[in-house]
Design a protein around this motif. Structure first.
Motif, PDB file in Angstrom:
ATOM      1  N   LYS A  35       0.834  -1.205   0.000  1.00 39.32           N
ATOM      2  CA  LYS A  35       0.000   0.000   0.000  1.00 39.32           C
ATOM      3  C   LYS A  35       0.869   1.256   0.000  1.00 39.32           C
ATOM      4  O   LYS A  35       0.579   2.229  -0.711  1.00 39.32           O
ATOM      5  N   ASP A  36       1.951   1.260   0.784  1.00 37.51           N
ATOM      6  CA  ASP A  36       2.826   2.427   0.856  1.00 37.51           C
ATOM      7  C   ASP A  36       3.449   2.739  -0.506  1.00 37.51           C
ATOM      8  O   ASP A  36       3.537   3.900  -0.906  1.00 37.51           O
ATOM      9  N   ILE A  37       3.885   1.706  -1.207  1.00 43.04           N
ATOM     10  CA  ILE A  37       4.488   1.915  -2.524  1.00 43.04           C
ATOM     11  C   ILE A  37       3.433   2.407  -3.512  1.00 43.04           C
ATOM     12  O   ILE A  37       3.684   3.327  -4.298  1.00 43.04           O
ATOM     13  N   VAL A  38       2.245   1.828  -3.478  1.00 42.17           N
ATOM     14  CA  VAL A  38       1.181   2.255  -4.398  1.00 42.17           C
ATOM     15  C   VAL A  38       0.833   3.731  -4.165  1.00 42.17           C
ATOM     16  O   VAL A  38       0.695   4.514  -5.116  1.00 42.17           O
ATOM     17  N   LEU A  39       0.697   4.133  -2.915  1.00 43.30           N
ATOM     18  CA  LEU A  39       0.384   5.537  -2.621  1.00 43.30           C
ATOM     19  C   LEU A  39       1.504   6.467  -3.093  1.00 43.30           C
ATOM     20  O   LEU A  39       1.246   7.547  -3.642  1.00 43.30           O
ATOM     21  N   GLY A  40       2.747   6.032  -2.907  1.00 39.97           N
ATOM     22  CA  GLY A  40       3.884   6.820  -3.396  1.00 39.97           C
ATOM     23  C   GLY A  40       3.895   6.904  -4.920  1.00 39.97           C
ATOM     24  O   GLY A  40       4.186   7.962  -5.493  1.00 39.97           O
ATOM     25  N   LEU A  41       3.572   5.797  -5.571  1.00 42.53           N
ATOM     26  CA  LEU A  41       3.496   5.752  -7.034  1.00 42.53           C
ATOM     27  C   LEU A  41       2.431   6.725  -7.537  1.00 42.53           C
ATOM     28  O   LEU A  41       2.667   7.497  -8.476  1.00 42.53           O
ATOM     29  N   GLN A  42       1.281   6.722  -6.918  1.00 39.47           N
ATOM     30  CA  GLN A  42       0.212   7.639  -7.316  1.00 39.47           C
ATOM     31  C   GLN A  42       0.684   9.098  -7.181  1.00 39.47           C
ATOM     32  O   GLN A  42       0.470   9.916  -8.087  1.00 39.47           O
ATOM     33  N   SER A  43       1.316   9.398  -6.073  1.00 33.65           N
ATOM     34  CA  SER A  43       1.820  10.763  -5.851  1.00 33.65           C
ATOM     35  C   SER A  43       2.873  11.132  -6.888  1.00 33.65           C
ATOM     36  O   SER A  43       2.908  12.271  -7.377  1.00 33.65           O
ATOM     37  N   ARG A  44       3.742  10.178  -7.239  1.00 37.81           N
ATOM     38  CA  ARG A  44       4.792  10.439  -8.228  1.00 37.81           C
ATOM     39  C   ARG A  44       4.183  10.781  -9.588  1.00 37.81           C
ATOM     40  O   ARG A  44       4.621  11.723 -10.259  1.00 37.81           O
ATOM     41  N   ILE A  45       3.193  10.032 -10.017  1.00 37.48           N
ATOM     42  CA  ILE A  45       2.543  10.314 -11.303  1.00 37.48           C
ATOM     43  C   ILE A  45       1.931  11.710 -11.286  1.00 37.48           C
ATOM     44  O   ILE A  45       2.063  12.469 -12.254  1.00 37.48           O
ATOM     45  N   GLU A  46       1.287  12.082 -10.186  1.00 37.09           N
ATOM     46  CA  GLU A  46       0.678  13.411 -10.074  1.00 37.09           C
ATOM     47  C   GLU A  46       1.732  14.514 -10.074  1.00 37.09           C
ATOM     48  O   GLU A  46       1.556  15.566 -10.694  1.00 37.09           O
ATOM     49  N   GLU A  47       2.861  14.250  -9.410  1.00 36.68           N
ATOM     50  CA  GLU A  47       3.947  15.234  -9.348  1.00 36.68           C
ATOM     51  C   GLU A  47       4.570  15.460 -10.736  1.00 36.68           C
ATOM     52  O   GLU A  47       4.820  16.596 -11.132  1.00 36.68           O
ATOM     53  N   VAL A  48       4.794  14.402 -11.479  1.00 37.29           N
ATOM     54  CA  VAL A  48       5.443  14.499 -12.790  1.00 37.29           C
ATOM     55  C   VAL A  48       4.514  15.095 -13.848  1.00 37.29           C
ATOM     56  O   VAL A  48       4.948  15.870 -14.700  1.00 37.29           O
ATOM     57  N   HIS A  49       3.230  14.773 -13.789  1.00 37.44           N
ATOM     58  CA  HIS A  49       2.314  15.135 -14.873  1.00 37.44           C
ATOM     59  C   HIS A  49       1.290  16.217 -14.501  1.00 37.44           C
ATOM     60  O   HIS A  49       0.502  16.633 -15.353  1.00 37.44           O
ATOM     61  N   ASN A  50       1.290  16.661 -13.261  1.00 34.29           N
ATOM     62  CA  ASN A  50       0.421  17.751 -12.805  1.00 34.29           C
ATOM     63  C   ASN A  50      -1.068  17.507 -13.012  1.00 34.29           C
ATOM     64  O   ASN A  50      -1.837  18.449 -13.229  1.00 34.29           O
TER      65      ASN A  50
END
Length: 160
Positions: A35-50
């Motif tokens: 779950k921690d990795i998935v939440l981080g992955l979601q945040s990363r996609i949002e950070e990179v693509h706005n």
């Protein structure tokens, strides 16, 4: 268009603007996710693509050749969290030899044979691939005796 696994990994690195730190041994279906990795992955996609991660993935599903598992593995490795949540074993959690990848394989699918040989097999699960269009009710009918640990099943299991 036939995609190779290399394209999945390369696309995932592009989408995340990250590189894997070592070659992946991570399978692509099925797997256990942190779950921690998935939440981080979601945040990363949002950070990179706005934009929201779900919007980005839905809008770009045909532009990039990623899978959910390759995105996960690239992110986990690049952030050095992979080994925190996963143990490399060399074997997958499922047995590819006894899994059903094509509809015709289901006719001869013999779960009793798998159970009897389980001590000699790699993997803990078998897959019935969803793109075979085999109804869940058919899978259930074929495997229902193994879904509950009844006295009969426990007794049979002791004799194997």
């Amino acid at each position: 268009m036939v995609l190779t696994r290399a394209e999945w990994w390369n696309s995932s690195e592009t989408v995340l603007d990250m590189e894997m730190t070592y070659p992946s041994f991570f399978g692509v279906t099925p797997t256990f996710l942190s779950k921690d990795i998935v939440l981080g992955l979601q945040s990363r996609i949002e950070e990179v693509h706005n934009i929201s991660w779900s919007t980005f993935l839905l809008q770009n599903v045909f532009k990039y050749s990623f899978t959910e598992y390759t995105l996960y593995a690239v992110y986990a490795q690049a952030t050095e969290n992979f080994n925190k949540y996963h143990i490399p074993t060399g074997d997958g959690v499922y047995n590819t030899d006894f899994s059903v990848w094509y509809q015709y394989q289901f006719q001869n699918f013999n779960f009793t044979k798998i159970v009897k040989n389980s001590s000699n097999l790699k993997g803990y699960f078998v897959v019935v691939q969803s793109n075979t269009k085999i109804a869940a009710s058919e899978v259930y009918e074929k495997l229902k005796e193994y879904f509950s640990l009844t006295k009969k099943y426990k007794k049979e299991r002791k004799n194997i």
